[in-house]
Design a protein around this motif. Structure first.
Motif, PDB file in Angstrom:
ATOM      1  N   VAL A   8       0.832  -1.202   0.000  1.00  0.00           N
ATOM      2  CA  VAL A   8       0.000   0.000   0.000  1.00  0.00           C
ATOM      3  C   VAL A   8       0.867   1.253   0.000  1.00  0.00           C
ATOM      4  O   VAL A   8       0.625   2.204  -0.750  1.00  0.00           O
ATOM      5  N   VAL A   9       1.900   1.273   0.850  1.00  0.00           N
ATOM      6  CA  VAL A   9       2.787   2.446   0.914  1.00  0.00           C
ATOM      7  C   VAL A   9       3.488   2.660  -0.419  1.00  0.00           C
ATOM      8  O   VAL A   9       3.623   3.794  -0.896  1.00  0.00           O
ATOM      9  N   GLN A  10       3.910   1.586  -1.057  1.00  0.00           N
ATOM     10  CA  GLN A  10       4.686   1.699  -2.299  1.00  0.00           C
ATOM     11  C   GLN A  10       3.838   2.117  -3.495  1.00  0.00           C
ATOM     12  O   GLN A  10       4.384   2.480  -4.546  1.00  0.00           O
ATOM     13  N   ILE A  11       2.511   2.100  -3.361  1.00  0.00           N
ATOM     14  CA  ILE A  11       1.657   2.604  -4.433  1.00  0.00           C
ATOM     15  C   ILE A  11       1.938   4.080  -4.689  1.00  0.00           C
ATOM     16  O   ILE A  11       1.857   4.562  -5.811  1.00  0.00           O
ATOM     17  N   ASP A  12       2.287   4.797  -3.612  1.00  0.00           N
ATOM     18  CA  ASP A  12       2.568   6.234  -3.701  1.00  0.00           C
ATOM     19  C   ASP A  12       4.074   6.436  -3.560  1.00  0.00           C
ATOM     20  O   ASP A  12       4.615   6.381  -2.455  1.00  0.00           O
ATOM     21  N   ASN A  71       5.990   9.028  -3.663  1.00  0.00           N
ATOM     22  CA  ASN A  71       6.371  10.145  -2.804  1.00  0.00           C
ATOM     23  C   ASN A  71       6.265   9.745  -1.336  1.00  0.00           C
ATOM     24  O   ASN A  71       7.146  10.052  -0.530  1.00  0.00           O
ATOM     25  N   LEU A  72       5.194   9.055  -0.989  1.00  0.00           N
ATOM     26  CA  LEU A  72       5.010   8.612   0.391  1.00  0.00           C
ATOM     27  C   LEU A  72       6.077   7.596   0.778  1.00  0.00           C
ATOM     28  O   LEU A  72       6.645   7.659   1.879  1.00  0.00           O
ATOM     29  N   ALA A  73       6.357   6.657  -0.109  1.00  0.00           N
ATOM     30  CA  ALA A  73       7.386   5.653   0.172  1.00  0.00           C
ATOM     31  C   ALA A  73       8.740   6.316   0.419  1.00  0.00           C
ATOM     32  O   ALA A  73       9.475   5.947   1.346  1.00  0.00           O
ATOM     33  N   ALA A  74       9.056   7.318  -0.419  1.00  0.00           N
ATOM     34  CA  ALA A  74      10.338   8.030  -0.255  1.00  0.00           C
ATOM     35  C   ALA A  74      10.379   8.774   1.073  1.00  0.00           C
ATOM     36  O   ALA A  74      11.403   8.782   1.764  1.00  0.00           O
ATOM     37  N   LYS A  75       9.247   9.395   1.451  1.00  0.00           N
ATOM     38  CA  LYS A  75       9.186  10.121   2.718  1.00  0.00           C
ATOM     39  C   LYS A  75       9.395   9.176   3.890  1.00  0.00           C
ATOM     40  O   LYS A  75      10.117   9.480   4.843  1.00  0.00           O
ATOM     41  N   VAL A  76       8.727   8.013   3.844  1.00  0.00           N
ATOM     42  CA  VAL A  76       8.847   7.044   4.938  1.00  0.00           C
ATOM     43  C   VAL A  76      10.302   6.604   5.092  1.00  0.00           C
ATOM     44  O   VAL A  76      10.849   6.574   6.206  1.00  0.00           O
ATOM     45  N   GLY A  86      17.130   7.195  14.813  1.00  0.00           N
ATOM     46  CA  GLY A  86      18.409   6.696  15.288  1.00  0.00           C
ATOM     47  C   GLY A  86      18.641   5.212  15.087  1.00  0.00           C
ATOM     48  O   GLY A  86      19.413   4.586  15.835  1.00  0.00           O
ATOM     49  N   PHE A  87      18.001   4.600  14.081  1.00  0.00           N
ATOM     50  CA  PHE A  87      18.252   3.190  13.801  1.00  0.00           C
ATOM     51  C   PHE A  87      19.654   3.024  13.217  1.00  0.00           C
ATOM     52  O   PHE A  87      20.120   3.865  12.454  1.00  0.00           O
ATOM     53  N   SER A  88      20.300   1.931  13.552  1.00  0.00           N
ATOM     54  CA  SER A  88      21.647   1.685  13.031  1.00  0.00           C
ATOM     55  C   SER A  88      21.553   1.022  11.657  1.00  0.00           C
ATOM     56  O   SER A  88      20.681   0.197  11.407  1.00  0.00           O
ATOM     57  N   GLY A  89      22.463   1.387  10.764  1.00  0.00           N
ATOM     58  CA  GLY A  89      22.482   0.806   9.426  1.00  0.00           C
ATOM     59  C   GLY A  89      21.482   1.465   8.497  1.00  0.00           C
ATOM     60  O   GLY A  89      20.531   2.123   8.932  1.00  0.00           O
ATOM     61  N   ARG A  90      21.695   1.291   7.215  1.00  0.00           N
ATOM     62  CA  ARG A  90      20.840   1.885   6.192  1.00  0.00           C
ATOM     63  C   ARG A  90      19.584   1.030   6.002  1.00  0.00           C
ATOM     64  O   ARG A  90      19.666  -0.185   5.839  1.00  0.00           O
ATOM     65  N   ILE A  91      18.421   1.664   6.027  1.00  0.00           N
ATOM     66  CA  ILE A  91      17.148   0.970   5.825  1.00  0.00           C
ATOM     67  C   ILE A  91      16.667   1.307   4.422  1.00  0.00           C
ATOM     68  O   ILE A  91      16.304   2.458   4.140  1.00  0.00           O
ATOM     69  N   ASP A  92      16.696   0.330   3.521  1.00  0.00           N
ATOM     70  CA  ASP A  92      16.448   0.645   2.111  1.00  0.00           C
ATOM     71  C   ASP A  92      15.190  -0.005   1.546  1.00  0.00           C
ATOM     72  O   ASP A  92      14.936   0.092   0.342  1.00  0.00           O
ATOM     73  N   THR A  93      14.399  -0.676   2.373  1.00  0.00           N
ATOM     74  CA  THR A  93      13.138  -1.239   1.886  1.00  0.00           C
ATOM     75  C   THR A  93      12.003  -0.857   2.835  1.00  0.00           C
ATOM     76  O   THR A  93      12.205  -0.698   4.052  1.00  0.00           O
ATOM     77  N   ILE A  94      10.814  -0.706   2.264  1.00  0.00           N
ATOM     78  CA  ILE A  94       9.640  -0.378   3.066  1.00  0.00           C
ATOM     79  C   ILE A  94       9.338  -1.492   4.049  1.00  0.00           C
ATOM     80  O   ILE A  94       8.973  -1.244   5.209  1.00  0.00           O
ATOM     81  N   THR A  95       9.522  -2.738   3.631  1.00  0.00           N
ATOM     82  CA  THR A  95       9.238  -3.874   4.523  1.00  0.00           C
ATOM     83  C   THR A  95      10.111  -3.817   5.769  1.00  0.00           C
ATOM     84  O   THR A  95       9.624  -3.997   6.900  1.00  0.00           O
TER      85      THR A  95
END
Length: 252
Positions: free
Chosen positions: A14-18, A20-25, A35-44
């Motif tokens: 659902v988030v990835q349908i938009d 702009n929203l996915a990029a914002k998240v 402050g999460f450690s490491g790069r988070i590169d997927t919506i899941t």
């Protein structure tokens, strides 16, 4: 969110349908704010770390800000408006934590959105809204009272109606409508009192005003209901300004 059979992948879809929203998240999840450690590169992965409650709050906040992006700057300084309301949201969360209220994230979102009624009034009644602000400032009176006299309703009520149209929960609606007079909240007096206090002190977020000068504007019912006092909350102002400054860069 109400469907027990929903899985993380369904929310991610659902988030990835938009885009702009996915990029914002992803931008917000990777910020220093969380402050999460490491790069988070997927919506899941972002959803696994955030949780669905945080996702709901994040999406609601971003979507609300975007929905009002077309309002003319001739009517209101939108950046200052959202900065003040982000500060109110952050203070609401910090004050909720200070009085051991468990759903502090919910109050962040309500604090962020509690003044959206102003935007509707500025759009529909620009002259009357401007007159209300000037008279409230001149007479040193609460704005919602002056809006009642000039327009016949106040921004909290308009915000409640908008939230009802958006199908937001009943507690969002009541807290928004009653934060001006928290004693009128039948089901959520504590939450309305927290947002009421945060609203009063959020006025200092964009200025050099002394917060202590605003103490007398807080409804005594709100102090009594929350169990807080000025000495309890004053150490939180600096952290509130820091967090809201970080969020304004991410959301706007």
């Amino acid at each position: 969110m109400d469907d027990d059979s929903s899985r993380i992948k369904n929310f991610a879809e659902v988030v990835q349908i938009d885009p702009n929203l996915a990029a914002k998240v992803l931008k917000i999840v990777n910020s220093a704010y969380f402050g999460f450690s490491g790069r988070i590169d997927t919506i899941t992965r972002a959803l696994n770390l955030l949780g669905l409650g945080q996702l709901h709050n994040l999406v609601l906040g971003v979507s609300a800000v975007n929905s009002f992006s077309g309002i003319s700057s001739d009517l209101i300084d939108m950046r200052m408006f959202w900065l003040r309301n982000l500060y109110c949201g952050v203070l609401s969360r910090l004050f909720a934590q200070a009085c051991k209220f468990r759903e502090s994230e919910k109050l962040y979102v309500i604090g962020l959105l509690h003044e959206v009624g102003h935007l509707i009034l500025f759009k529909g009644f620009p002259e009357q809204s401007t007159e209300a602000i000037l008279r409230a400032d001149r007479e040193q009176r609460p704005l919602f009272q002056v809006e009642w006299e000039i327009i016949g309703l106040d921004y909290g009520q308009v915000g409640q109606q908008l939230m009802q149209a958006w199908k937001l929960p009943d507690d969002f609606q009541e807290i928004t409508a009653c934060h001006t007079e928290p004693e009128t909240a039948q089901n959520n007096p504590l939450e309305a009192s927290i947002v009421h206090i945060a609203h009063i002190f959020s006025e200092t977020g964009n200025s050099a005003s002394d917060p202590e000068q605003l103490v007398d504007r807080v409804d005594p019912f709100a102090w009594k209901t929350t169990g807080l006092n000025y000495d309890d909350i004053s150490p939180l102002f600096g952290e509130g300004i820091k967090q809201s400054a970080e969020l304004i860069k991410l959301i706007l």
